[in-house]
Write an enzyme that holds these catalytic residues in place. Structure first.
Site, short mmCIF file in Angstrom:
data_model
loop_
_atom_site.label_atom_id
_atom_site.label_comp_id
_atom_site.label_asym_id
_atom_site.label_seq_id
_atom_site.Cartn_x
_atom_site.Cartn_y
_atom_site.Cartn_z
N GLU A 441 133.54 32.62 24.52
CA GLU A 441 134.76 32.21 24.08
C GLU A 441 135.53 33.46 23.81
OE1 GLU A 441 135.92 29.54 23.62
OE2 GLU A 441 134.49 28.16 24.14
C1 LIG Z 1 125.85 31.09 28.66
C2 LIG Z 1 127.17 31.14 28.91
C3 LIG Z 1 128.19 29.96 28.76
C4 LIG Z 1 129.48 30.08 29.24
N1 LIG Z 1 130.09 28.86 29.02
C5 LIG Z 1 131.51 29.02 29.56
C6 LIG Z 1 132.40 27.91 29.66
O1 LIG Z 1 132.07 26.86 29.29
N2 LIG Z 1 133.57 28.13 29.94
C7 LIG Z 1 134.07 29.21 30.75
O2 LIG Z 1 135.18 29.04 31.32
N3 LIG Z 1 133.50 30.25 30.53
C8 LIG Z 1 132.25 30.37 29.98
N4 LIG Z 1 131.40 31.48 29.92
C9 LIG Z 1 131.99 32.73 30.40
C10 LIG Z 1 132.36 33.63 29.14
O3 LIG Z 1 133.28 33.09 28.21
C11 LIG Z 1 132.61 35.04 29.69
O4 LIG Z 1 131.43 35.64 30.47
C12 LIG Z 1 133.03 35.85 28.66
O5 LIG Z 1 134.46 35.79 28.32
C13 LIG Z 1 133.48 37.50 29.38
O6 LIG Z 1 133.93 37.48 30.59
P1 LIG Z 1 133.16 38.30 31.58
O7 LIG Z 1 131.88 37.86 31.63
O8 LIG Z 1 133.85 38.18 32.85
O9 LIG Z 1 132.97 39.83 31.23
P2 LIG Z 1 134.24 40.73 31.52
O10 LIG Z 1 135.80 40.19 31.38
O11 LIG Z 1 134.00 41.57 33.08
O12 LIG Z 1 133.93 41.77 30.39
C14 LIG Z 1 133.06 42.98 30.38
C15 LIG Z 1 132.98 43.86 29.04
O13 LIG Z 1 134.16 44.35 29.12
C16 LIG Z 1 134.97 44.14 28.13
N5 LIG Z 1 136.29 44.13 28.16
C17 LIG Z 1 136.84 43.42 29.36
N6 LIG Z 1 138.27 43.50 28.78
C18 LIG Z 1 138.50 44.39 28.12
C19 LIG Z 1 139.64 44.90 27.56
N7 LIG Z 1 141.21 44.65 27.99
N8 LIG Z 1 139.52 45.70 26.27
C20 LIG Z 1 138.36 45.90 25.81
N9 LIG Z 1 137.17 45.65 26.43
C21 LIG Z 1 137.42 44.61 27.66
C22 LIG Z 1 134.47 42.75 27.66
O14 LIG Z 1 134.46 42.77 26.22
C23 LIG Z 1 133.00 43.04 28.01
O15 LIG Z 1 132.09 43.62 27.02
C24 LIG Z 1 129.94 31.35 29.59
C25 LIG Z 1 129.18 32.44 29.62
C26 LIG Z 1 128.05 32.44 29.64
C27 LIG Z 1 126.99 33.50 29.80
#
Ligand SMILES: Cc1cc2nc3c(=O)[nH]c(=O)nc-3n(C[C@H](O)[C@H](O)[C@H](O)COP(=O)(O)OP(=O)(O)OC[C@H]3O[C@@H](n4cnc5c(N)ncnc54)[C@H](O)[C@@H]3O)c2cc1C
Length: 590
Positions: A441
């Site tokens: 989220e």
């Molecule tokens: C068990 C599980 C359930 C999930 N359920 C859902 C679901 O139901 N629906 C859905 O759509 N998604 C879901 N997700 C996905 C989840 O919402 C994302 O993994 C999360 O929002 C982070 O995105 P990412 O993994 O692409 O990380 P990234 O966006 O690649 O981020 C990596 C790191 O960089 C930081 N970062 C990225 N951009 C910035 C910025 N501009 N400024 C500062 N820091 C930044 C982030 O905070 C993080 O620490 C789920 C994930 C898991 C593991």
């Protein structure tokens, strides 16, 4: 095996004595929620959570979900029966609008029930939470026909819902989203692409799953401004509304993951699946935010819930486990050693959890009440002010409650010593389950940026000023006997104001100053909000001073003021240090 007792009395105290929910009888749905009804609802929910869901928590963790060769997914043993009970009990959509079959109960009540559900079995409770997110999105943005077709079954729990944002190349940065939507002559769209990490993407609990999917209509602008929201049911609906032919959406795999094993986290493949636009074209992100705000508050509640259940089990263990003698002399000389609850270091951990849980619950319910006002009040000004509060507090609740909730599950595990690391006691499951709430989220780092970058300046800082005015107004009016609580709160509020001013003066010239300090600001804000909640709790406890549990609140509140709130000074110092040393090293120096 861990145990759980839902804190019904605590919730009743907050609703009745702290927030005086009876004063809101003018709002639709509140007059029906008399104190007797509220207590009955909470007691029934507690029974369901304690007797049905708690025993299934470990089962779900061990068995996990299974995907089969045909792409179907089975949930852990017992989940299906428990889900039927959830539906029959009416827990799925208890606060959903009555016009679509919900009970219209105040969210301030159902949010308390959500805490019980998550504490007893977070992986299980997520299935119904996601449906509520889908309800919020369709209710706010769907056409009349879409509402009529989907809402009643989602609200009853007969169908489930999902939210599909994340793709392999993007989670936070949805501007990179690639999933495509091709317009069809009949007004529908063909959706093609891959979504990953989709919670409850496929399972065997319901007859249909209504996926809400973000995709880019062919020819749409690049970036976040070209994204639209689609309803894509697993089974297409027949003219009579019943599930018919299978849609071209399938679960490609489920993830092996750290915790919440009972919830299927799916790769979802959309292979020209039929979907319908909901809300305006290219405004999908805006529509999805309706769902995400509901979901973010709910994820904050997960942090509180796991902190509470971990705390309860740590207390039981600390009273039972014998080790060493109290520093002030043996308390149980007849025993081989004293129970570890006599040790100040163990107390430090227990008190930290307790002081957090009670104030965090108050913050959740206060904000849920504002949510009810924002949706139900007849007065536009009142609705606007309540909506401001919700917007401001959503990232704080999501970020602070899940960070501290996770820290508390670790502290509870620590109280078990080596036994906390062993699966049998269930403490390590709480740690694993709590961890995800800090990530999904929107990561907590993103919550902090949302607070600092969007929520503070919004409408000229109106929401923030209203919060400052409320807390400082309270401080001004407070009784002199409240000084042990109000004086530390006043200092902390001053630090929050100073941090806000520092951003105003230093973030425009160098935006990294805001980015580097945002997480500290969110924590500082959370501490002030929790401190304010403690003052309100103590006020109410003083008015009810007849019982021992009320006296305990005065002590726990003092612990918060003396041992937790002072962290605001550290957060302020970090914020004012600015971004220089954080950003000075070039990337290749790492
Ligand atoms: C068990 C599980 C359930 C999930 N359920 C859902 C679901 O139901 N629906 C859905 O759509 N998604 C879901 N997700 C996905 C989840 O919402 C994302 O993994 C999360 O929002 C982070 O995105 P990412 O993994 O692409 O990380 P990234 O966006 O690649 O981020 C990596 C790191 O960089 C930081 N970062 C990225 N951009 C910035 C910025 N501009 N400024 C500062 N820091 C930044 C982030 O905070 C993080 O620490 C789920 C994930 C898991 C593991």
């Amino acid at each position: 095996m861990p145990t759980y007792r839902a804190p019904v009395d605590e919730v009743m105290f907050l609703l009745r004595d702290v927030f005086h929910v009876e004063r809101y009888n003018n709002l639709p749905g509140f007059a029906e929620a008399t104190p007797d009804i509220v207590e009955a609802v909470l007691t029934e929910a507690a029974k369901f959570c304690e007797d049905v869901l708690t025993p299934l928590n470990r089962v779900g963790d061990k068995a996990g979900c299974r995907r089969h060769a045909d792409g179907s997914v089975t949930t852990p043993p017992g989940f299906k029966d428990a889900y039927k009970k959830l539906v029959v009990g009416g827990w799925a959509g208890a606060s959903a609008p009555a016009e679509f079959g919900g009970q219209g109960l105040p969210t301030v009540l159902t949010q308390a029930v959500r805490e019980f559900l998550y504490a007893s079995n977070m992986a299980f409770a997520m299935y119904s939470s996601l449906a509520l997110g889908a309800v919020a999105a369709i209710y706010s943005h769907g056409s009349a026909e879409q509402k009529a077709r989907y809402l009643p079954k989602l609200i009853s729990g007969e169908w489930a819902g999902t939210m599909n944002l994340t793709e392999p190349q993007c989670g936070t940065d949805l501007g990179q989203l690639r999933c495509r939507a091709a317009p069809q002559a009949d007004g529908s769209y063909k959706i093609t692409g891959t979504k990953i990490f989709i919670s409850a993407g496929e399972h065997d609990l319901t007859d249909n799953i209504i996926h809400l999917v973000l995709a880019r209509i062919d020819g749409a602008p690049a970036g976040t401004k070209g994204i639209s929201l689609f309803i894509v049911p697993k089974f297409l609906l027949n003219p009579d509304g019943a599930p018919g032919a299978r849609n071209a959406v399938s679960c490609g795999s489920i993830e092996e993951k750290m915790g919440i094993h009972g919830n299927a986290t799916c790769v979802m493949n959309y292979d020209g699946a039929t979907g319908w636009l909901t809300g305006e074209k290219h405004r999908g992100l805006y529509c999805m935010f309706t769902m995400m705000n509901t979901a973010r508050l709910s994820v904050g509640v997960q942090g509180l819930a796991l902190s509470e259940v971990a705390y309860q089990n740590a207390v039981a263990y600390a009273k039972d486990r014998l080790a060493g003698r109290a520093l002030s002399g043996a308390k149980f000389p007849q025993k081989a050693a004293d129970p570890i609850i006599v040790h100040p270091d163990v107390r430090r951990m227990l008190m930290t959890m307790r002081a957090f849980n009670e104030a965090a619950r108050a913050l959740v319910l206060w904000t849920a009440l504002k949510g009810d006002i924002a949706r139900r009040s007849a007065d536009a000004k009142e609705r606007e002010a309540a909506d401001d509060h919700m917007g401001l507090m959503t990232p704080v609740i999501k970020g602070v409650l899940t960070d501290q909730g996770f820290a508390n599950t670790v502290a509870a595990q620590q109280i078990f010593g080596g036994h906390g690391y062993i699966a049998e006691h269930g403490m390590e499951q709480f740690v694993r389950d709590a961890r995800i709430a800090m990530i999904y989220e929107g990561t907590n780092g993103i919550q902090a940026l949302d607070l600092v970058g969007r929520k503070l300046p919004k409408d000229g800082g109106r929401a923030l000023q209203a919060f400052f005015a409320e807390v400082s107004g309270y401080i001004k009016e407070a009784d002199a006997a409240m000084a042990p609580y109000v004086t530390p709160l006043e200092r902390a509020l001053g630090e929050l104001r100073e941090a806000t001013l520092w951003f105003a003066q230093n973030a425009l010239a160098n935006p990294d100053n805001a980015g580097a300090g945002a997480s500290d600001y969110m924590q500082l804000f959370g501490l002030v909000a929790l401190g304010y909640m403690w003052c309100r709790i103590v006020d109410a406890a003083k008015a009810n001073s007849a019982t021992a549990s009320m006296d305990d609140k005065l002590v726990t509140g003092r612990f918060f003021m003396e041992r937790m709130l002072p962290a605001t000074a550290t957060h302020l110092a970090r914020i004012k240090a600015g971004a220089e040393s954080t950003m000075a090293l070039p990337a290749d120096a790492f």
